[in-house]
Design an enzyme around this catalytic site. Structure first.
Site, short mmCIF file in Angstrom:
data_model
loop_
_atom_site.label_atom_id
_atom_site.label_comp_id
_atom_site.label_asym_id
_atom_site.label_seq_id
_atom_site.Cartn_x
_atom_site.Cartn_y
_atom_site.Cartn_z
N HIS A 178 8.41 -7.47 0.69
CA HIS A 178 8.61 -6.49 1.76
C HIS A 178 8.41 -7.24 3.08
O HIS A 178 7.52 -8.10 3.17
CB HIS A 178 7.59 -5.35 1.70
CG HIS A 178 7.87 -4.30 0.67
ND1 HIS A 178 6.88 -3.73 -0.09
CD2 HIS A 178 9.03 -3.69 0.29
CE1 HIS A 178 7.42 -2.83 -0.90
NE2 HIS A 178 8.72 -2.79 -0.68
N CYS A 274 0.75 -1.43 4.86
CA CYS A 274 1.51 -0.64 3.89
C CYS A 274 0.68 0.49 3.28
O CYS A 274 1.23 1.36 2.61
CB CYS A 274 2.17 -1.51 2.83
SG CYS A 274 1.09 -2.59 1.94
N1 ARG Z 1 2.54 -2.45 -5.80
C1 ARG Z 1 3.34 -2.04 -4.71
C2 ARG Z 1 4.79 -2.44 -4.94
O1 ARG Z 1 5.01 -3.50 -5.45
C3 ARG Z 1 2.81 -2.62 -3.43
C4 ARG Z 1 3.58 -2.18 -2.23
C5 ARG Z 1 3.06 -2.75 -0.97
N2 ARG Z 1 3.86 -2.30 0.09
C6 ARG Z 1 4.29 -3.05 1.12
N3 ARG Z 1 5.02 -2.47 2.01
N4 ARG Z 1 4.01 -4.30 1.21
O2 ARG Z 1 5.69 -1.72 -4.62
#
Ligand code: ARG
Length: 301
Positions: A178, A274
């Site tokens: 992300h 997040c």
């Molecule tokens: N376990 C989650 C996933 O993989 C973590 C998300 C973290 N979100 C972010 N925007 N970095 O989707």
């Protein structure tokens, strides 16, 4: 629309690490002592929420749902600007059940006049919310990540829906899946980022848009400490870590770093940014609300 500083967090009550959809996730570590892990996660969440409240934010809490542990990361649920919410489409099956829950939550926010409008990215176009779409208030544009979770096509939908300029950044490594894991926009116009997470072309785009003195390059260790996944409110930065070198650089530039232990959430590949979603971001110029009728926006699922 209500103008207070407002941020969403999701209750950690059903948070756990029980599957692996990114390279940081360690279900085995969680499973070693789930009761202790859960207790620690709830305490860390409360510390983060308290710190945000101390900084003047009102925290709106999304109820937790058993079986949807990653709901605790609402940044992936949608993008909000000028009171308009564009809800996400999750790529991973494990998270798709969150869509209906966040839709219900946002419709409730709309009833309470905390957002004006709620729409959703069309089905089949993966877009994981503000995690892949970061508002740059200084430059009045969105930095939009794609290539790991969100698809390139999602960028056009974001541009069209919000009527704001976008800069597309290709994410090229599974660890930085992300944009918010490797790219942080600061109120003074600085961009704190980890360039190797971006394609060569996207690195060039950042360099063209952001003058060298405003580019802060993080090390691999700083990125792995999830310190780039920070919430920035004016001169305050709420973040995991931060490692000493990064803290010194940020303080030198006049930021106050509020380090919070978010190790329970790093075990899932996330941290401060997040675990939140701002409801109060707004652009400077007036919005173009005259969208043609033939836009294929879907209301809900
Ligand atoms: N376990 C989650 C996933 O993989 C973590 C998300 C973290 N979100 C972010 N925007 N970095 O989707």
């Amino acid at each position: 629309m209500d103008q207070a500083r407002r941020i969403v967090m999701s209750s950690p009550d059903h948070y756990e690490v029980c599957y692996s959809i990114n390279p940081w996730m360690k279900p085995d570590e969680w499973a070693a002592d789930p009761a202790m892990a859960g207790q620690r996660a709830r305490a860390q969440w409360a510390t983060l929420a308290d710190r945000l409240r101390q900084l003047g934010l009102t925290v709106e809490v999304v109820p937790a749902v058993p079986g949807l542990p990653d709901m605790v990361f609402p940044a992936n649920a949608g993008i909000v600007l000028n009171g308009r919410a564009l809800l996400a489409r999750f790529r991973c099956r494990e998270r798709q059940g969150e869509e209906a829950r966040f839709l219900a939550f946002f419709l409730d926010l709309q009833r309470r006049a905390l957002v004006d409008e709620v729409r959703q990215v069309p089905e089949g176009i993966f877009q994981e919310g503000a995690g892949d779409c970061i508002w740059d208030a200084r430059r009045q544009l969105f930095w939009v990540g794609y290539g790991q979770r969100s698809v390139g096509e999602s960028v056009d939908h974001i541009a069209l829906f919000f009527g704001q300029p976008v800069r597309r950044l290709a994410l090229v490594t599974p660890h930085f899946y992300h944009l918010d894991t490797c790219f942080c926009v600061l109120s003074g116009g600085e961009i704190l980022y980890y360039p190797p997470a971006l394609s060569a072309e996207s690195q060039a785009l950042v360099a063209a848009e952001v003058p060298a003195e405003l580019r802060i390059v993080a090390t691999a260790e700083e990125a792995a400490a999830f310190s780039l996944n920070a919430v920035n409110i004016g001169r305050d930065l709420v973040m995991a870590g931060p490692p000493p070198r990064l803290k010194a650089i940020l303080e030198e530039r006049g930021y106050r770093c509020h380090g919070v232990d978010l190790s329970s959430y790093m075990l899932s590949g996330g941290a401060a940014y997040c675990m939140t979603l701002r409801l109060d971001l707004a652009s400077r110029p007036a919005l173009d609300d005259n969208l043609p009728e033939d836009r294929q926006w879907q209301f809900g699922t």
